[in-house]
Enzyme design. Sequence first.
Site, PDB file in Angstrom:
ATOM      1  N   GLU A  82     -13.232  41.940 -37.205  1.00 35.89           N
ATOM      2  CA  GLU A  82     -14.132  40.975 -37.609  1.00 35.89           C
ATOM      3  C   GLU A  82     -14.572  41.149 -39.183  1.00 35.89           C
ATOM      4  O   GLU A  82     -14.715  40.104 -39.691  1.00 35.89           O
ATOM      5  CB  GLU A  82     -15.509  41.209 -36.817  1.00 35.89           C
ATOM      6  N   ASP A 223      -4.739  36.117 -29.018  1.00 37.05           N
ATOM      7  CA  ASP A 223      -4.683  34.766 -29.737  1.00 37.05           C
ATOM      8  C   ASP A 223      -4.187  34.917 -31.169  1.00 37.05           C
ATOM      9  O   ASP A 223      -3.165  34.624 -31.408  1.00 37.05           O
ATOM     10  CB  ASP A 223      -5.845  33.969 -29.722  1.00 37.05           C
ATOM     11  N   GLU A 316     -16.287  29.491 -21.559  1.00 38.70           N
ATOM     12  CA  GLU A 316     -15.574  30.609 -22.116  1.00 38.70           C
ATOM     13  C   GLU A 316     -14.395  30.574 -20.979  1.00 38.70           C
ATOM     14  O   GLU A 316     -13.131  30.888 -21.420  1.00 38.70           O
ATOM     15  CB  GLU A 316     -16.198  31.801 -21.989  1.00 38.70           C
ATOM     16  N   GLU A 337     -12.152  26.124 -31.873  1.00 42.19           N
ATOM     17  CA  GLU A 337     -10.830  26.099 -31.486  1.00 42.19           C
ATOM     18  C   GLU A 337     -10.117  24.859 -30.907  1.00 42.19           C
ATOM     19  O   GLU A 337      -9.306  24.460 -31.619  1.00 42.19           O
ATOM     20  CB  GLU A 337     -10.215  27.269 -30.411  1.00 42.19           C
TER      21      GLU A 337
END
Length: 540
Positions: A82, A223, A316, A337
């Site tokens: 992050e 991902d 989710e 996304e």
Amino acid sequence: RERVRAMFYHAYEHYLESAFPYDELRPLTCDGQDTWGSFSLTLIDALDTLLILGNVSEFQRVVSVLQEGVDFDIDVNASVFETNIRVVGGLLSAHLLSKKAGVTVEAGWPCSGPLLRMAEEAARKLLPAFQTPTGMPYGTVNLLHGVNPGETPVTCTAGIGTFIVEFATLSYLTGDPVFEDVARKALKALWKNRSDIGLVGNHIDVITAKWVAQDAGIGAGVDSYFEYLVKGAILLQDKELMSMFLEYNKAIKNYTKFDDWYLWVQMYKGTVSMPVFQSLEAYWPGLQSLIGDVDNAMRTFLNYYTVWKQFGGLPEFYNIPQGYTVDKREGYPLRPELIESAMYLYRATRDPTLLELGRDAVESIEKISKVDCGFATIKDLRDHRLDNRMESFFLAETVKYLYLLFDPDNFIHNDGSAFDVVVTPYGECVLNAGGYVFNTEAHPIDPAALHCCRRRKEEQWEVEDLMREFYSPKKTKKFPLKRTSDRGEGESTKDPEGAPSEKGGEKRSSKKNTHSLLSCPSQSFNSKLAVLGQVFLDNT
């Protein structure tokens, strides 16, 4: 477009009023909280969005606030992943856009500057995580003390493979190869540990290289590894990274794709382990469009859009056979996304369906999640209950991709017809010609900038070699001194599995002989949730 702009300012102004200098706004209680460190994260994440919306004066103000107020010498456990995508990525992007935003830049820009120094300082704090036997990084690092002695060695795949965009950019701009080297080393370690059928799992032990969660798919925990193979290949013009992705792409199509949906399968056998669509997977059609696979991308996008229309957002987890949400995974934290994929696909096809998704997103977010102090995470799409959190990616990504979807003339969409020529101490270079590569937090990196700070080394070595030849004792030289440059264009022949073979007299770290490391959100492994036999981070 104007509704999206208003959305941005409603959230941004309330962050400044109620939450700054904390990382994030808590929109239901109108206060702030630190989440990923203590960096005023929303401010860093929103910085380039300000410029994309055309607000140069606020961009300039925030740059000076950040220079004075952000300190990385703090005793905080931070997520390596992050911190890289949000802090390092946000600072690099703002650094490269600062001249366009009217900031007075130093003489050596873009090869030097205060934001670049901050990005480098933040990235250096992450380097201790990469000191493992495999080169794959730990997920969490203490910014003051390095890796904690009791740190779990289990990291998600994305937390190992999502560094090459930021770290290579840092290496090119600063001339220090260490960042790109560790990022490549980590990428290649994952590649080396793929299964016999070509798949990677979800979580791996970075000390032993044993797969801890063996579910393979394109969503949470994996991902952005795939995303960075493609984006790294484009940014660095690197055929090896692209060939890795294309190999994975074959295996993903063979084992996980069913009727334009992608399921989760066991990485060694290919048997279905979870027939679930996760909202994080919605980046995939956008990624397919980047490699030119637009037809498949549109078909998958339309599947995902039907889920959006069912709920007014993407839960989710969505159980594909049952056509409904998965227990405890009914929320929508305003993720970008699907909108990101719509933006890419609209650039490729101009299909008006994609604008309809954008309009639906604006309307849902305004109707369900808008509150007096900003926009709140949707805790449950079935009854529209809200959670007291506004993630920094809402301003960094969701709003940015929506705005770019509706703003075809934005400078980000430049096709190369306009550009700036910048004179650096190392010669002229072209900037702002378009072709921006977004990191996974939607921070745009100008690929041309990577070439502004390169020539100095190559030219310096040429001059050194000439001088050495001129002043050396007059002996007949059988072998002229030849060096591969730090940033050699395809000068190293590579073994697909291993490091490139070395060429050249002196070892100048042929920039491609290293691997990249990634890490995951900061939570101890036992706080991760097993859902239907699949291990996931609770907040991914």
